[in-house]
Design a protein around this motif. Structure first.
Motif, mmCIF file in Angstrom:
data_model
loop_
_atom_site.group_PDB
_atom_site.id
_atom_site.type_symbol
_atom_site.label_atom_id
_atom_site.label_comp_id
_atom_site.label_asym_id
_atom_site.label_seq_id
_atom_site.Cartn_x
_atom_site.Cartn_y
_atom_site.Cartn_z
ATOM 1 N N MET A 1 0.847 -1.174 0.000
ATOM 2 C CA MET A 1 0.000 0.000 0.000
ATOM 3 C C MET A 1 0.890 1.234 0.000
ATOM 4 N N ARG A 2 0.410 2.296 -0.591
ATOM 5 C CA ARG A 2 1.148 3.555 -0.635
ATOM 6 C C ARG A 2 0.913 4.326 0.656
ATOM 7 N N ALA A 8 -4.225 6.567 6.109
ATOM 8 C CA ALA A 8 -5.668 6.472 6.347
ATOM 9 C C ALA A 8 -5.989 5.323 7.287
ATOM 10 N N LYS A 9 -5.366 4.174 7.062
ATOM 11 C CA LYS A 9 -5.637 3.007 7.909
ATOM 12 C C LYS A 9 -5.078 3.180 9.312
ATOM 13 N N VAL A 40 6.153 1.309 -1.183
ATOM 14 C CA VAL A 40 5.077 0.360 -0.918
ATOM 15 C C VAL A 40 5.254 -0.154 0.511
ATOM 16 N N TYR A 41 4.235 0.075 1.320
ATOM 17 C CA TYR A 41 4.252 -0.327 2.727
ATOM 18 C C TYR A 41 3.481 -1.628 2.894
ATOM 19 N N VAL A 44 2.722 -5.238 7.991
ATOM 20 C CA VAL A 44 3.593 -5.170 9.169
ATOM 21 C C VAL A 44 3.863 -3.713 9.531
ATOM 22 N N ASP A 45 4.071 -2.878 8.519
ATOM 23 C CA ASP A 45 4.275 -1.452 8.764
ATOM 24 C C ASP A 45 3.030 -0.835 9.404
ATOM 25 N N LEU A 46 1.869 -1.210 8.913
ATOM 26 C CA LEU A 46 0.620 -0.715 9.487
ATOM 27 C C LEU A 46 0.480 -1.160 10.934
ATOM 28 N N GLN A 47 0.756 -2.418 11.195
ATOM 29 C CA GLN A 47 0.666 -2.940 12.567
ATOM 30 C C GLN A 47 1.634 -2.190 13.483
ATOM 31 N N ARG A 48 2.826 -1.941 12.996
ATOM 32 C CA ARG A 48 3.834 -1.227 13.782
ATOM 33 C C ARG A 48 3.369 0.203 14.077
#
Length: 122
Positions: A1-2, A8-9, A40-41, A44-48
């Motif tokens: 994801m960008r 946003a998430k 591109v993320y 795992v990046d979102l969780q972090r």
């Protein structure tokens, strides 16, 4: 994801995510194509980011958060070292919890005395 979707998430501004990247709280994301600036993320990046946001909301500093993240991610720590370090962090959390409980009790006591005559004599 960008980065836009990630932000946003995670419900965080882009500048915050970029700051966390500069501080090393997120792994360096390589640019997949030299012709554009898109990174591109991952999930795992979102969780972090969600963990960082939650820890910040609870009053932890970025340095404290970075310590936990580094211990968890780095392969240079043995399992025993990771456990010991995370146990120390849990002990610190327990201390903060006890301090917050005492503070809360004091505030509740003060709230209950609002509007009553002051009878706390020496």
């Amino acid at each position: 994801m960008r980065i836009g979707e990630l932000c946003a998430k995670a419900e965080l501004p882009r500048d915050t995510v970029r700051y966390y990247e500069r501080q090393g709280l997120l792994e360096k994301i390589p640019q997949p194509n030299a012709s554009n600036n898109y990174k591109v993320y991952s999930a795992v990046d979102l969780q972090r980011l969600k963990m960082i946001k939650h820890a910040k909301m609870l009053g932890f500093t970025l340095a404290e958060i970075a310590d936990v993240l580094n211990i968890w991610v780095e392969d240079r720590f043995s399992v025993e070292q990771k456990r010991a370090s995370l146990q120390r962090k849990l002990a610190q959390i327990d201390e903060k919890e006890a301090a917050l409980t005492a503070l809360r009790a004091g505030i509740v006591q003060a709230l209950n005395k609002v509007g009553q005559p002051c009878d706390d004599a020496f």
